[in-house]
Write a protein that holds these residues in place. Structure first.
Motif, PDB file in Angstrom:
ATOM      1  N   LEU A 177      -1.611  78.534   7.562  1.00  0.00           N
ATOM      2  CA  LEU A 177      -2.511  79.547   7.005  1.00  0.00           C
ATOM      3  C   LEU A 177      -2.164  79.772   5.538  1.00  0.00           C
ATOM      4  O   LEU A 177      -0.988  79.775   5.159  1.00  0.00           O
ATOM      5  CB  LEU A 177      -2.367  80.854   7.780  1.00  0.00           C
ATOM      6  CG  LEU A 177      -2.915  80.847   9.212  1.00  0.00           C
ATOM      7  CD1 LEU A 177      -2.393  82.055   9.986  1.00  0.00           C
ATOM      8  CD2 LEU A 177      -4.439  80.821   9.214  1.00  0.00           C
ATOM      9  N   PHE A 178      -3.193  79.979   4.726  1.00  0.00           N
ATOM     10  CA  PHE A 178      -3.017  80.232   3.301  1.00  0.00           C
ATOM     11  C   PHE A 178      -3.719  81.526   2.913  1.00  0.00           C
ATOM     12  O   PHE A 178      -4.890  81.730   3.244  1.00  0.00           O
ATOM     13  CB  PHE A 178      -3.657  79.112   2.465  1.00  0.00           C
ATOM     14  CG  PHE A 178      -2.914  77.813   2.499  1.00  0.00           C
ATOM     15  CD1 PHE A 178      -1.979  77.499   1.532  1.00  0.00           C
ATOM     16  CD2 PHE A 178      -3.164  76.890   3.507  1.00  0.00           C
ATOM     17  CE1 PHE A 178      -1.309  76.284   1.549  1.00  0.00           C
ATOM     18  CE2 PHE A 178      -2.496  75.672   3.544  1.00  0.00           C
ATOM     19  CZ  PHE A 178      -1.563  75.373   2.559  1.00  0.00           C
ATOM     20  N   ALA A 179      -3.019  82.386   2.170  1.00  0.00           N
ATOM     21  CA  ALA A 179      -3.690  83.495   1.490  1.00  0.00           C
ATOM     22  C   ALA A 179      -4.407  82.922   0.272  1.00  0.00           C
ATOM     23  O   ALA A 179      -4.107  81.808  -0.173  1.00  0.00           O
ATOM     24  CB  ALA A 179      -2.656  84.536   1.061  1.00  0.00           C
ATOM     25  N   GLU A 180      -5.349  83.696  -0.281  1.00  0.00           N
ATOM     26  CA  GLU A 180      -6.153  83.188  -1.399  1.00  0.00           C
ATOM     27  C   GLU A 180      -5.272  82.663  -2.534  1.00  0.00           C
ATOM     28  O   GLU A 180      -5.518  81.590  -3.086  1.00  0.00           O
ATOM     29  CB  GLU A 180      -7.087  84.288  -1.924  1.00  0.00           C
ATOM     30  CG  GLU A 180      -7.954  83.804  -3.079  1.00  0.00           C
ATOM     31  CD  GLU A 180      -8.950  84.841  -3.552  1.00  0.00           C
ATOM     32  OE1 GLU A 180      -8.994  85.950  -2.980  1.00  0.00           O
ATOM     33  OE2 GLU A 180      -9.681  84.540  -4.512  1.00  0.00           O
ATOM     34  N   GLU A 181      -4.217  83.419  -2.873  1.00  0.00           N
ATOM     35  CA  GLU A 181      -3.393  83.022  -4.026  1.00  0.00           C
ATOM     36  C   GLU A 181      -2.492  81.823  -3.728  1.00  0.00           C
ATOM     37  O   GLU A 181      -1.857  81.276  -4.625  1.00  0.00           O
ATOM     38  CB  GLU A 181      -2.549  84.206  -4.513  1.00  0.00           C
ATOM     39  CG  GLU A 181      -1.585  84.784  -3.498  1.00  0.00           C
ATOM     40  CD  GLU A 181      -2.234  85.820  -2.561  1.00  0.00           C
ATOM     41  OE1 GLU A 181      -3.489  85.920  -2.530  1.00  0.00           O
ATOM     42  OE2 GLU A 181      -1.486  86.526  -1.857  1.00  0.00           O
ATOM     43  N   GLU A 182      -2.461  81.392  -2.466  1.00  0.00           N
ATOM     44  CA  GLU A 182      -1.618  80.241  -2.103  1.00  0.00           C
ATOM     45  C   GLU A 182      -2.402  78.929  -1.982  1.00  0.00           C
ATOM     46  O   GLU A 182      -1.804  77.867  -1.770  1.00  0.00           O
ATOM     47  CB  GLU A 182      -0.951  80.493  -0.737  1.00  0.00           C
ATOM     48  CG  GLU A 182      -0.049  81.703  -0.680  1.00  0.00           C
ATOM     49  CD  GLU A 182       0.402  81.998   0.748  1.00  0.00           C
ATOM     50  OE1 GLU A 182       1.556  82.439   0.905  1.00  0.00           O
ATOM     51  OE2 GLU A 182      -0.394  81.773   1.699  1.00  0.00           O
ATOM     52  N   ILE A 183      -3.719  78.997  -2.086  1.00  0.00           N
ATOM     53  CA  ILE A 183      -4.538  77.789  -1.866  1.00  0.00           C
ATOM     54  C   ILE A 183      -4.116  76.684  -2.841  1.00  0.00           C
ATOM     55  O   ILE A 183      -4.073  76.916  -4.049  1.00  0.00           O
ATOM     56  CB  ILE A 183      -6.045  78.109  -2.067  1.00  0.00           C
ATOM     57  CG1 ILE A 183      -6.530  79.153  -1.064  1.00  0.00           C
ATOM     58  CG2 ILE A 183      -6.888  76.826  -1.978  1.00  0.00           C
ATOM     59  CD1 ILE A 183      -6.686  78.677   0.349  1.00  0.00           C
ATOM     60  N   PRO A 184      -3.806  75.492  -2.333  1.00  0.00           N
ATOM     61  CA  PRO A 184      -3.397  74.378  -3.208  1.00  0.00           C
ATOM     62  C   PRO A 184      -4.619  73.688  -3.833  1.00  0.00           C
ATOM     63  O   PRO A 184      -4.989  72.586  -3.442  1.00  0.00           O
ATOM     64  CB  PRO A 184      -2.654  73.444  -2.241  1.00  0.00           C
ATOM     65  CG  PRO A 184      -3.285  73.693  -0.918  1.00  0.00           C
ATOM     66  CD  PRO A 184      -3.736  75.136  -0.903  1.00  0.00           C
ATOM     67  N   TRP A 185      -5.229  74.355  -4.822  1.00  0.00           N
ATOM     68  CA  TRP A 185      -6.520  73.905  -5.359  1.00  0.00           C
ATOM     69  C   TRP A 185      -6.474  72.465  -5.865  1.00  0.00           C
ATOM     70  O   TRP A 185      -7.448  71.734  -5.734  1.00  0.00           O
ATOM     71  CB  TRP A 185      -6.987  74.839  -6.481  1.00  0.00           C
ATOM     72  CG  TRP A 185      -7.314  76.210  -5.992  1.00  0.00           C
ATOM     73  CD1 TRP A 185      -6.553  77.336  -6.137  1.00  0.00           C
ATOM     74  CD2 TRP A 185      -8.480  76.619  -5.241  1.00  0.00           C
ATOM     75  NE1 TRP A 185      -7.178  78.412  -5.529  1.00  0.00           N
ATOM     76  CE2 TRP A 185      -8.349  78.005  -4.983  1.00  0.00           C
ATOM     77  CE3 TRP A 185      -9.616  75.944  -4.768  1.00  0.00           C
ATOM     78  CZ2 TRP A 185      -9.322  78.729  -4.272  1.00  0.00           C
ATOM     79  CZ3 TRP A 185     -10.577  76.662  -4.070  1.00  0.00           C
ATOM     80  CH2 TRP A 185     -10.419  78.034  -3.819  1.00  0.00           C
TER      81      TRP A 185
END
Ligand SMILES: [Zn+2]
Length: 184
Positions: free
Chosen positions: A135-143
């Motif tokens: 699971l990823f929070a928004e600020e953790e997304i590996p864009w």
């Protein structure tokens, strides 16, 4: 295509009577082998405000993060396909599926669609086609490590729409993967 899947005879490319495109036509039994776009269905699974992503164990884009998605099978609905792919790749059960993004990819003869969904019980694990699932929070997304433009755009839409709690269905053109890779 070289041979007919019905009779094994050789095929050649011709425009059938009344048609306007080249098709593979069997020289022996005359069967016309139509080729049409394939549908890829997936989920954007959410749990406690976090989004479930899978790191791909298979090519293309091995090692990159994706939303669970895959080719639709005959005999299933779009939502069933999306839920099945989520179970296969992330061992996660989803519920409350809502159609969310829909992408035409004519350069690779595919249509991609994602449903927003809730994890049914918060459980997930690594499926056979995944190296890692989390699971990823928004600020953790590996864009910069996302597998496909469809995944990045769906996540962008989701976090933008979450601010207003309105999630209209999005149907947008998308650049090919090659153009996307130049951007990130
Ligand atoms: Zn044939």
């Amino acid at each position: 295509m070289k041979f007919c899947s019905q009779c094994g005879g050789p095929v050649s490319q011709r425009i059938p009577a009344g048609d306007n495109r080249l098709r593979y036509i069997c020289d022996a039994c005359s069967l016309i082998h139509y080729q049409n776009p394939r549908i890829v269905a997936g989920c954007l699974p959410v749990w406690n405000g976090q989004v479930l992503l899978c790191r791909r164990a298979i090519e293309p884009r091995r090692g990159y993060w994706t939303l669970p998605a895959g080719f639709m099978e005959n005999g299933e609905t779009m939502a069933q396909a999306a839920a099945r792919e989520t179970l296969e790749e992330a061992c996660a059960r989803v519920e409350a599926l809502e159609l969310y993004t829909l992408f035409d990819l004519p350069h690779i003869d595919q249509v991609y669609l994602f449903f927003r969904a809730e994890l049914a019980d918060g459980a997930f694990a690594c499926g056979e086609e995944s190296l890692e699932v989390r699971l990823f929070a928004e600020e953790e997304i590996p864009w910069s490590e996302l597998a496909f433009p469809t995944v990045g755009r769906t996540l962008e839409c989701f976090f933008a729409d979450r601010r207003t709690q309105r999630y209209p269905v999005r149907n947008e053109p998308l650049a090919p993967l090659s153009a996307y890779l130049k951007k990130v």
